[in-house]
Design a protein around this motif. Structure first.
Motif, PDB file in Angstrom:
ATOM      1  N   VAL A  13     -42.939  31.644  -7.922  1.00  0.00           N
ATOM      2  CA  VAL A  13     -42.381  30.997  -9.115  1.00  0.00           C
ATOM      3  C   VAL A  13     -42.553  29.491  -8.967  1.00  0.00           C
ATOM      4  CG1 VAL A  13     -40.381  30.790 -10.624  1.00  0.00           C
ATOM      5  CG2 VAL A  13     -40.682  32.864  -9.241  1.00  0.00           C
ATOM      6  N   GLU A  14     -43.111  28.871 -10.017  1.00  0.00           N
ATOM      7  CA  GLU A  14     -43.432  27.448  -9.974  1.00  0.00           C
ATOM      8  C   GLU A  14     -42.878  26.732 -11.203  1.00  0.00           C
ATOM      9  OE1 GLU A  14     -47.831  26.968  -8.760  1.00  0.00           O
ATOM     10  OE2 GLU A  14     -47.683  29.003  -9.561  1.00  0.00           O
ATOM     11  N   GLU A  15     -42.442  25.511 -10.983  1.00  0.00           N
ATOM     12  CA  GLU A  15     -41.970  24.676 -12.091  1.00  0.00           C
ATOM     13  C   GLU A  15     -41.773  23.254 -11.583  1.00  0.00           C
ATOM     14  OE1 GLU A  15     -40.731  23.056 -15.578  1.00  0.00           O
ATOM     15  OE2 GLU A  15     -41.552  25.071 -15.351  1.00  0.00           O
ATOM     16  N   GLY A  16     -42.268  22.287 -12.343  1.00  0.00           N
ATOM     17  CA  GLY A  16     -42.012  20.883 -12.038  1.00  0.00           C
ATOM     18  C   GLY A  16     -42.473  20.442 -10.673  1.00  0.00           C
ATOM     19  N   GLY A  17     -43.569  21.004 -10.192  1.00  0.00           N
ATOM     20  CA  GLY A  17     -44.088  20.615  -8.889  1.00  0.00           C
ATOM     21  C   GLY A  17     -43.448  21.326  -7.717  1.00  0.00           C
ATOM     22  N   ARG A  18     -42.504  22.222  -7.984  1.00  0.00           N
ATOM     23  CA  ARG A  18     -41.857  23.008  -6.934  1.00  0.00           C
ATOM     24  C   ARG A  18     -42.324  24.452  -7.024  1.00  0.00           C
ATOM     25  NH1 ARG A  18     -40.523  19.524  -3.145  1.00  0.00           N
ATOM     26  NH2 ARG A  18     -39.203  17.831  -3.927  1.00  0.00           N
ATOM     27  N   SER A  19     -42.342  25.116  -5.870  1.00  0.00           N
ATOM     28  CA  SER A  19     -42.838  26.483  -5.819  1.00  0.00           C
ATOM     29  C   SER A  19     -42.083  27.256  -4.746  1.00  0.00           C
ATOM     30  CB  SER A  19     -44.340  26.484  -5.512  1.00  0.00           C
ATOM     31  OG  SER A  19     -44.835  27.792  -5.375  1.00  0.00           O
ATOM     32  N   VAL A  20     -41.708  28.496  -5.068  1.00  0.00           N
ATOM     33  CA  VAL A  20     -41.072  29.371  -4.083  1.00  0.00           C
ATOM     34  C   VAL A  20     -41.743  30.735  -4.138  1.00  0.00           C
ATOM     35  CG1 VAL A  20     -38.862  28.164  -4.327  1.00  0.00           C
ATOM     36  CG2 VAL A  20     -39.272  30.265  -5.621  1.00  0.00           C
ATOM     37  N   ILE A  21     -41.707  31.446  -3.019  1.00  0.00           N
ATOM     38  CA  ILE A  21     -42.208  32.814  -2.973  1.00  0.00           C
ATOM     39  C   ILE A  21     -41.050  33.741  -2.639  1.00  0.00           C
ATOM     40  CG2 ILE A  21     -42.905  32.706  -0.530  1.00  0.00           C
ATOM     41  CD1 ILE A  21     -45.370  34.443  -1.367  1.00  0.00           C
ATOM     42  N   ILE A  22     -41.002  34.876  -3.330  1.00  0.00           N
ATOM     43  CA  ILE A  22     -39.953  35.871  -3.111  1.00  0.00           C
ATOM     44  C   ILE A  22     -40.588  37.125  -2.524  1.00  0.00           C
ATOM     45  CG2 ILE A  22     -38.152  37.276  -4.185  1.00  0.00           C
ATOM     46  CD1 ILE A  22     -37.924  35.173  -6.382  1.00  0.00           C
ATOM     47  N   ASP A  23     -40.033  37.601  -1.419  1.00  0.00           N
ATOM     48  CA  ASP A  23     -40.445  38.858  -0.775  1.00  0.00           C
ATOM     49  C   ASP A  23     -41.953  38.932  -0.528  1.00  0.00           C
ATOM     50  OD1 ASP A  23     -37.791  39.508  -0.788  1.00  0.00           O
ATOM     51  OD2 ASP A  23     -37.948  41.165  -2.193  1.00  0.00           O
ATOM     52  N   PRO A  24     -42.460  38.090   0.400  1.00  0.00           N
ATOM     53  CA  PRO A  24     -43.909  37.911   0.585  1.00  0.00           C
ATOM     54  C   PRO A  24     -44.591  39.001   1.418  1.00  0.00           C
ATOM     55  CG  PRO A  24     -42.725  36.523   2.117  1.00  0.00           C
ATOM     56  CD  PRO A  24     -41.678  37.181   1.258  1.00  0.00           C
ATOM     57  N   PHE A  25     -44.659  40.198   0.882  1.00  0.00           N
ATOM     58  CA  PHE A  25     -45.369  41.314   1.510  1.00  0.00           C
ATOM     59  C   PHE A  25     -46.841  41.222   1.094  1.00  0.00           C
ATOM     60  CE2 PHE A  25     -46.333  46.066   1.091  1.00  0.00           C
ATOM     61  CZ  PHE A  25     -46.627  46.235   2.433  1.00  0.00           C
ATOM     62  N   ARG A  40     -48.796  28.133  -0.681  1.00  0.00           N
ATOM     63  CA  ARG A  40     -48.219  26.798  -0.551  1.00  0.00           C
ATOM     64  C   ARG A  40     -46.905  26.771  -1.335  1.00  0.00           C
ATOM     65  NH1 ARG A  40     -51.263  27.100   2.761  1.00  0.00           N
ATOM     66  NH2 ARG A  40     -53.127  25.870   3.263  1.00  0.00           N
ATOM     67  N   VAL A  41     -45.791  26.725  -0.618  1.00  0.00           N
ATOM     68  CA  VAL A  41     -44.480  26.802  -1.264  1.00  0.00           C
ATOM     69  C   VAL A  41     -43.483  25.869  -0.601  1.00  0.00           C
ATOM     70  CG1 VAL A  41     -44.705  29.162  -2.168  1.00  0.00           C
ATOM     71  CG2 VAL A  41     -43.896  28.805   0.184  1.00  0.00           C
ATOM     72  N   ASP A  42     -42.361  25.656  -1.299  1.00  0.00           N
ATOM     73  CA  ASP A  42     -41.269  24.837  -0.791  1.00  0.00           C
ATOM     74  C   ASP A  42     -40.160  25.665  -0.164  1.00  0.00           C
ATOM     75  OD1 ASP A  42     -42.103  22.093  -1.793  1.00  0.00           O
ATOM     76  OD2 ASP A  42     -42.151  23.247  -3.655  1.00  0.00           O
ATOM     77  N   ALA A  43     -40.190  26.986  -0.370  1.00  0.00           N
ATOM     78  CA  ALA A  43     -39.190  27.873   0.236  1.00  0.00           C
ATOM     79  C   ALA A  43     -39.662  29.310   0.138  1.00  0.00           C
ATOM     80  CB  ALA A  43     -37.832  27.724  -0.446  1.00  0.00           C
ATOM     81  N   VAL A  44     -39.181  30.117   1.072  1.00  0.00           N
ATOM     82  CA  VAL A  44     -39.380  31.562   1.057  1.00  0.00           C
ATOM     83  C   VAL A  44     -38.016  32.197   0.790  1.00  0.00           C
ATOM     84  CG1 VAL A  44     -40.075  33.600   2.369  1.00  0.00           C
ATOM     85  CG2 VAL A  44     -41.266  31.414   2.721  1.00  0.00           C
ATOM     86  N   LEU A  45     -37.912  32.992  -0.257  1.00  0.00           N
ATOM     87  CA  LEU A  45     -36.654  33.647  -0.606  1.00  0.00           C
ATOM     88  C   LEU A  45     -36.781  35.142  -0.321  1.00  0.00           C
ATOM     89  CD1 LEU A  45     -35.944  32.011  -4.112  1.00  0.00           C
ATOM     90  CD2 LEU A  45     -35.581  31.051  -1.836  1.00  0.00           C
ATOM     91  N   LEU A  46     -35.785  35.706   0.348  1.00  0.00           N
ATOM     92  CA  LEU A  46     -35.804  37.118   0.699  1.00  0.00           C
ATOM     93  C   LEU A  46     -34.639  37.864   0.059  1.00  0.00           C
ATOM     94  CD1 LEU A  46     -36.657  36.888   4.516  1.00  0.00           C
ATOM     95  CD2 LEU A  46     -38.227  37.411   2.625  1.00  0.00           C
ATOM     96  N   THR A  47     -34.933  39.055  -0.474  1.00  0.00           N
ATOM     97  CA  THR A  47     -33.870  39.897  -1.019  1.00  0.00           C
ATOM     98  C   THR A  47     -33.248  40.775   0.056  1.00  0.00           C
ATOM     99  OG1 THR A  47     -35.372  41.706  -1.642  1.00  0.00           O
ATOM    100  CG2 THR A  47     -34.963  39.972  -3.288  1.00  0.00           C
TER     101      THR A  47
END
Length: 227
Positions: A13-25, A40-47
């Motif tokens: 998910v990207e917006e305003g120059g920021r990017s995160v990845i959720i559940d990177p399988f 290339r991300v600013d954070a990895v989010l895990l469920t």
């Protein structure tokens, strides 16, 4: 907000120059269409901690010098493996630089594989991610549960990723009801067709969403929507 699907339950998910990845399988899923080294991300989010969601979290976080955001026990596991982390728990929220994360209930299980050991990884969760005034809800692996109504009442959800695979999560019938309870404007089906036990017809599911006045997006790996 741009949402890109990379197979199974992984989204960027990207917006305003920021990017995160959720559940990177990614590397364990040949249908992902992208390698962990290309993220290339600013954070990895895990469920939660299961391998088809935890995936390449450690590699991506270390390569990007960014935190893994996860429920406390899973965050502690990642910290001990040398990753930067930010620990949260169900019901908590945190404003980061350019995005906000809130963890919600999910009804499933959670453990992480460490060699031959299966380690408890805290409670499974859903994620409310807000960027640029838009909110994306990633339900994680979950069964249908009544408080999805409350999540929908309390939040303006612009898009939601809902599992439809059945067997290990809710199936299409329950996911359709979840979409209505969440009042989501758009729904991306996830957690299906990765292996035979969870094969589903995502086009048919999206047709059923349309009949309820909800946009359905059966994305192929690498495809995106913008909201």
């Amino acid at each position: 907000m741009k949402i890109t699907y990379y197979g199974h339950s992984c989204v960027v998910v990207e917006e305003g120059g920021r990017s995160v990845i959720i559940d990177p399988f990614l590397s364990g899923n040949p249908a992902s269409g992208i390698a962990p080294a290309d993220i290339r991300v600013d954070a990895v989010l895990l469920t939660h901690g299961h391998s088809d969601h935890f995936g390449d979290a450690l590699e991506i976080a270390k390569a990007n010098d960014c935190p893994i955001v996860a429920v406390f026990e899973l965050a502690e596991f990642c910290r001990k493996k040398g990753a930067k982390t930010f620990a949260m728990n169900i019901g908590g929220q945190q404003q980061f630089d350019g995005f906000k994360v809130k963890y919600t209930l999910a009804f499933h299980s959670s453990a992480v594989q460490d060699g031959d050991a299966l380690i408890y990884a805290g409670e499974p969760a859903g994620i409310l991610l807000t960027m640029g005034g838009k909110t994306f809800f990633h339900a994680g692996d979950t069964a249908l549960f009544g408080d999805m109504r409350l999540i929908g009442e309390m939040n303006q959800i612009d898009a939601a990723a809902l599992p439809i695979g059945d067997v290990l999560t809710m199936g299409p019938d329950d996911a359709l009801l979840a979409a209505k309870w969440l009042r989501a404007d758009r729904v991306i089906p996830v957690h299906y067709n990765t292996f035979p036990a969870i094969n589903q017809n995502s086009t048919l599911f999206c047709d059923r969403l349309h009949q309820e006045g909800i946009e359905g997006h059966a994305l192929k790996p690498g495809e995106s929507i913008e909201i």
